[in-house]
Design an enzyme around this catalytic site. Structure first.
Site, short mmCIF file in Angstrom:
data_model
loop_
_atom_site.label_atom_id
_atom_site.label_comp_id
_atom_site.label_asym_id
_atom_site.label_seq_id
_atom_site.Cartn_x
_atom_site.Cartn_y
_atom_site.Cartn_z
N LEU A 1 -6.91 10.41 0.56
CA LEU A 1 -5.50 10.57 0.21
C LEU A 1 -5.16 12.01 -0.11
CD1 LEU A 1 -4.77 7.42 -1.93
CD2 LEU A 1 -3.94 7.96 0.35
N GLY B 1 -6.97 14.88 0.52
CA GLY B 1 -7.26 15.83 1.60
C GLY B 1 -6.30 15.68 2.77
N SER C 1 -10.01 -6.54 -7.03
CA SER C 1 -8.92 -5.76 -7.60
C SER C 1 -8.53 -6.19 -9.00
CB SER C 1 -7.70 -5.89 -6.70
OG SER C 1 -6.58 -5.40 -7.39
N ARG D 1 -9.38 -0.85 -18.26
CA ARG D 1 -10.70 -1.10 -17.66
C ARG D 1 -11.87 -0.87 -18.59
NH1 ARG D 1 -9.35 1.54 -11.71
NH2 ARG D 1 -8.00 -0.17 -11.09
N HIS E 1 -17.14 2.64 -10.74
CA HIS E 1 -16.03 2.59 -9.79
C HIS E 1 -15.38 3.94 -9.52
CE1 HIS E 1 -12.60 1.07 -7.70
NE2 HIS E 1 -11.76 1.38 -8.63
#
Lengths: 636, 229, 265
Positions: free
Chosen positions: A43, A45, A284, A330, A401
């Site tokens: 995303l 780059g 997810s 998280r 992650h």
């Protein structure tokens, strides 16, 4: 090492506008004289390469995959945050800013986070204009959902494939520029070093992964958008190819590496099934909108989940964090899962897992509604585990992650090497010690589409275009070093495979620097890693030649860097004597909750390479919180 | 007209050419069958029909010319596309497998070539009178003073000829079935509701044509149509 | 479980279209395969064993190993991505095979996808097709608000169905003609159903088809093997849509104007 964050003055709302105005511009006719090398095509780059080419710069873009479309941003599932307030539920730029600073456990730079929240709105507009098919409601307008760590619905999504759709949008923009000849794309090309000339980044040395040729590329600036280092743990949700090489080699050439110990352990991944496991698959976070997390109240309860009555279930997130419940951030959800497993209440054969149960949602909304929201995720789960999540709860466990740490950058995203810019997960800037869900896509695209196109001009305007050519002696020197390292791998011809070493490193990292860390374990890790590294250089077995497609050789280079980097990560974890976000030191806790030490650690730790065999130097950038006041982070 | 040639040369242009010429040929096959069904109505009907056709004069030649062009275009395009397809996939798999492609779809080249041979034979047989000159030369009140009814019935009373004609209809069925299905897809006519109907219709139409032709070919042997004296 | 693998081994890049002579099938016996392993993890185990024996490990493309990057893909017993429908090779598990199975593993076979080594092929033809027009020509900047143009949910869903293509190339590998029409059709369909994409629809259809043809892909003969193996189950409807768009674009195309347009204004 001088750490000047170059944050503009004035109120936080006006800082970005101020910077855009005060930054020098490059006149359109001159832009085409400057060449920018963009490493990575995720995303950050792809969006950077496309946007810079649109402005008129010559761009060369590199990726190790066979196509820029395959960068691991593609695997992001849940969504992207934006402070659009389309739901009318009280969202605003300020609230997104506040949530992100708090979510990061007050270890991010305020001004960067505010800019990120501001730009979030533009990203959605840009993506829609590119034809990204976000989820829509029946009125034809964009749909939103909730994500962890927020009490508003600000997450835009495209079923469970948001990262894919956003990356394909950026890839399409990049492809358009490639087609127009404005970007020269080098797929299957791995960056192996940065070339620094007179203190400025002026090029890179790469290896063509098909022919094995080592090549030099000169430019007026280098942009690294090479992602995170989660694979230092061997098992993670990262793609197999994700690596630290680009940022690590930049570090060894003088770029400061900030907060490597900030690693995010995602609470909802499919548990490990055996020794053969090569990677972990994320489920997810959006699933926690409708799924309830629980374990049995009894230790070692081997009953089937359906046989455990509600009264004997412990919905521990709802119990411990009543106001956020299953949508706790998280780091907190992961730690809570670890805690119940440590208590012997984990589920499955290994006892390393908890249930994520959709029974109640399916009863409330119907199976079809759940399938419409999460169909592809349920499908993926069923494929991997051969269990049906519609009729029995998912088994989940935390896994590595995302990495919040990365190369240190100033407000303009420039590292401590002038001319070397770092975007996306590869930098350290916006997420502090913990990233909130749906914020990674936001950051990658904000950096690439909307920050670097402005800030790079400020640097380039002071540089003479094309001043350094690939025939500069420094290129030859660096390319020689790279080639020598490649040859060295092939010459060892030991007994153990590269994967074998990588797994061994992963075991040390996960065991001693994983979800919970302590002084003793980190001390052990700091002894074991160098020993493993030494063994690697004595006993690794890499077959084949250097002048051909050689996947073992590629892996060897990456693992060699992980073996060095892992030590830095542990060192940083040892030195940060507090708990914050994803970094949990057992010595600093209040009954399982992280205890920060703002007095001594309200700063970014920036490591400076001191040379082979020498201890790196720890520098600090103090963090000031003027707009969001330092407070104990509570989701209760 | 170079744009038209460019269109034909493109992949999809080639497909569209196949579809459009294919459907025109299908139209011819339908008309051909409807006309021939008059065999069942006795010698006078079929002979009168043949004569009527012959008496169209220039119009008949235009129709024949048009048909020939369509046919040649169909064949030429098929040859071009098949060659390109072969070039695109020069190496077979050591282990070949088919998941859902129908036999008809996989055998289009084979069925097409078979039909080509059959059409040539059919023309030599009934149009040019090369293969069975005896039957062809019978005089009567049909086209050009020939007795079409006698020619057909005499030929089809020979089991080998009747069986060849009937067998060709199996091939025609396969070819038409896939061709008709593909027609809609190639021209981009697709719809969740109608496409399945089109696909079923293709099978039914192809079966009707093939069955009708085969029925005529076998009608003499079956004793339904009497051989002309 | 135990399996016998027959794998295409090729050490160098194919130089000509007919690359049957560039490599050969080699058999390997593999024991102690767990049913919970993914197909690629099984290959990992093979490679570890080969490396320890000093034999060159089998090269294959892979990256995310969660079915979305599109890197992986081998032909397994004649079927790209193997026997399970809607599944990439990385998500195929050994439980789909029986103990003692003989498994044929080959690279994608298409003239447009030359083999680089073993099971690795060069799919850059796909990228070049995309570069010819599979995008909306907008620059980064400040477009209008995302909600300014409502998109009917049904349209957005159709666009999405096509946009889920991962560009793995299984459609080409499965097609007896090595046609890329499912891939290219997916690009056409994705943009066709969004108002943002409709602006350039004619030009896009023409350019994509021209680029596809130039790469040497074969032609669609409506056998629909592509649909059967597509890991994202993209329907052949997208090919029909591409056909329609292409014909439409050719019908409405006008010759270039000879009049002078614009001026110094």
């Amino acid at each position: 090492m001088k750490l000047d964050s170059k944050i503009p003055g004035g109120p936080i709302q006006e800082k970005w506008d101020a910077r855009k105005f005060e930054t020098k511009l490059v006149n359109p006719a001159n832009k085409r004289k400057y060449k920018v090398l963009v490493v990575g095509s995720g995303l950050a780059g792809a969006s950077a390469a496309a946007s810079l080419a649109e402005l008129g710069y010559q761009v060369e873009c590199f990726c190790f995959q066979d196509s820029p479309r395959r960068a691991h941003s593609i695997a992001a599932q849940g969504g992207i945050n934006a402070a659009k307030n389309y739901r009318n539920d009280g969202d605003s730029v300020w609230r997104l800013f506040y949530d992100t600073v708090k979510g990061g456990d007050f270890r991010a730079r305020e001004a960067n986070v505010y800019r990120l929240a501001q730009l979030s709105v533009n990203i959605i507009d840009q993506a829609v204009a590119q034809g990204v098919p976000f989820a829509r409601d029946y009125g034809g307008l964009l749909d939103n959902r909730s994500f962890g760590g927020a009490q508003v619905s600000r997450t835009f999504y495209a079923r469970g494939q948001t990262g894919q759709q956003l990356l394909l949008g950026a890839y399409a923009a990049l492809s358009r520029q490639i087609g127009l000849g404005a970007v020269k794309m080098f797929p299957r090309t791995e960056m192996l070093d940065v070339v620094v000339v007179d203190g400025h980044a002026k090029g890179i040395v790469v290896r063509d992964l098909v022919t094995g040729e080592i090549r030099s590329h000169a430019g007026d600036a280098v942009v690294l958008a090479t992602g995170g280092y989660g694979n230092v743990f061997y098992l993670s949700t990262n793609a197999k190819g994700c690596n630290v090489t680009a940022t690590w080699r930049a570090y060894k050439r003088g770029a400061g590496f900030a907060n490597p110990c900030y690693t995010q352990i995602h609470p909802t991944c499919i548990p490990v099934s055996g020794d053969h496991q090569s990677k972990l698959t994320l489920m997810s976070e959006s699933l926690r909108n409708d799924g309830r997390v629980w374990v049995s109240k009894k230790q070692g309860d081997k009953r089937k989940p359906a046989d455990i009555p509600d009264a004997e279930r412990d919905y521990y997130l709802e119990r411990k964090y009543p106001s956020f419940g299953n949508l706790a951030p998280r780091d907190i959800a992961s730690r809570a899962a670890k805690q119940v497993c440590d208590e012997g209440r984990g589920i499955g054969d290994t006892g390393l897992g908890v249930y994520l149960d959709f029974r109640d949602s399916i009863q409330r909304l119907g199976k079809d509604a759940i399938a419409a929201r999460y169909g592809n995720l349920f499908h993926m789960y069923a494929k991997i585990t051969a269990e049906d999540p519609y009729s029995q709860p998912m088994r989940i466990f935390p896994a590595v992650h995302y990495t919040m740490g990365g190369l240190w950058v100033d407000y303009d995203l420039m590292s401590t090497i002038p001319g070397l810019f770092v975007l996306g997960e590869a930098n350290f800037s916006d997420h502090g010690a913990n990233r909130l869900g749906a914020s990674a896509l936001m950051q990658g695209l904000a950096d690439g589409y909307f920050v670097i196109p402005y800030t790079i001009a400020g640097y380039l305007a002071g540089q003479k275009a094309g001043a350094v050519k690939p025939d500069h002696p420094q290129f030859g020197k660096v390319a020689g070093e790279v080639a020598a390292m490649t040859k060295r791998f092939l010459s060892i011809n030991g007994k153990r495979t590269v994967d074998d070493f990588h797994k061994a490193l992963g075991r040390i990292m996960w065991g001693k620097c994983g979800m919970a860390r302590n002084e003793k374990g980190l001390g052990e890790a700091l002894r074991e890693i160098p020993a493993l590294r030494e063994e690697f250089w004595k006993d690794v077995k890499v077959l084949g030649g250097d002048l051909s497609l050689n996947q073992s050789l590629e892996k060897a280079g990456r693992v060699a860097d992980f073996l060095e980097f892992g030590e830095l990560l542990c060192r940083d974890a040892l030195e940060r004597r507090e708990s914050c976000g994803g970094h949990f030191r057992e010595e600093w806790q209040d009954d399982g909750e992280a205890r920060r030490d703002d007095e001594n650690f309200c700063h970014a730790a920036v490591w400076e390479y001191a040379g082979e065999g020498k201890a790196p130097v720890r520098n600090v950038e103090p963090l000031e919180f003027e707009n969001v006041h330092l407070a104990v982070r509570s989701y209760k | 007209m170079s744009w038209l040639f460019d269109f034909w040369r493109s992949s999809i242009g080639g497909k569209v050419t196949m579809a459009v010429t294919g459907v025109l040929l299908f139209g011819f096959v339908v008309a051909h069958l409807l006309g021939n069904l008059q065999l069942l109505a006795g010698p006078d009907a079929i002979n009168a029909y043949a004569k009527w056709l012959h008496d169209r004069g220039a119009l008949l030649w235009v129709a024949r010319g048009g048909l020939l062009v369509v046919f040649l275009l169909h064949v030429a395009t098929a040859v071009r596309l098949s060659r390109a397809n072969k070039q695109a996939r020069p190496v077979p798999y050591a282990s070949e497998a088919t998941v859902q492609a129908t036999f008809a779809s996989r055998s289009m080249v084979f069925s097409g070539l078979t039909l080509l041979v059959f059409v040539v034979y059919h023309l030599l047989h009934f149009t040019f009178g090369v293969t069975n000159p005896g039957d062809f030369a019978r005089k009567g009140n049909g086209a050009g003073g020939f007795d079409v009814h006698a020619m057909v019935t005499h030929s089809f009373s020979v089991p080998a000829i009747a069986v060849v004609y009937a067998a060709a209809q199996i091939v025609l069925f396969l070819h038409l079935r896939h061709g008709l299905r593909s027609f809609a897809q190639t021209l981009g006519l697709c719809h969740r509701r109608y496409t399945p109907i089109v696909e079923r219709l293709a099978t039914v139409l192809a079966a009707l044509i093939a069955a009708g032709n085969a029925f005529l070919a076998l009608s003499v042997l079956a004793g339904i149509v009497k051989v002309a004296q | 479980m135990k399996v016998t693998l027959h794998i295409w081994r090729q050490s160098k890049k194919s130089t000509k279209a007919d690359f049957a002579q560039d490599g050969k099938m080699v058999a390997y016996e593999l024991e102690h395969v767990s049913a919970d392993m993914s197909f690629l993890e099984m290959l990992d185990v093979l490679n570890e064993q080969l490396t320890k024996k000093g034999e060159d490990p089998v090269a294959f493309d892979h990256d995310c190993r969660e079915g979305v990057c599109g890197s992986c893909g081998v032909v397994i017993d004649g079927v790209p991505h193997g026997p399970e429908r809607g599944t990439t090779t990385c998500q195929l598990h050994m439980r789909s095979f029986r103990d003692g199975a003989s498994i044929y593993v080959e690279p994608w076979r298409a003239a447009a996808f030359p083999v680089l080594k073993d099971l690795v092929v060069d799919r850059s033809a796909f990228d070049r097709v995309v570069q010819s027009g599979a995008f909306v020509s907008v620059n980064t900047g400040a477009p209008q608000d995302a909600n300014a143009i409502p998109v009917p949910k049904a349209d957005a869903d159709r666009a999405f169905d096509a946009a889920t293509c991962i560009g793995c190339g299984a459609c080409v590998a499965a097609c007896k003609n090595a046609s890329a029409m499912l891939f290219v059709g997916a690009k056409v369909s994705h943009f066709l159903h969004l108002p943002q994409g409709r602006v350039e629809r004619e030009q896009r259809a023409r350019r994509l088809v021209a680029a596809m043809d130039a790469e040497g892909f074969g032609n669609c003969t409506n056998q629909y093997e592509c649909e059967a193996v597509c890991p994202k189950e993209i329907p052949v409807r997208v090919i029909a849509e591409m056909n329609r768009e292409f014909v439409r674009s050719k019908l409405v195309e006008e010759p270039p104007s000879t009049k002078r347009v614009g001026g110094d204004g």
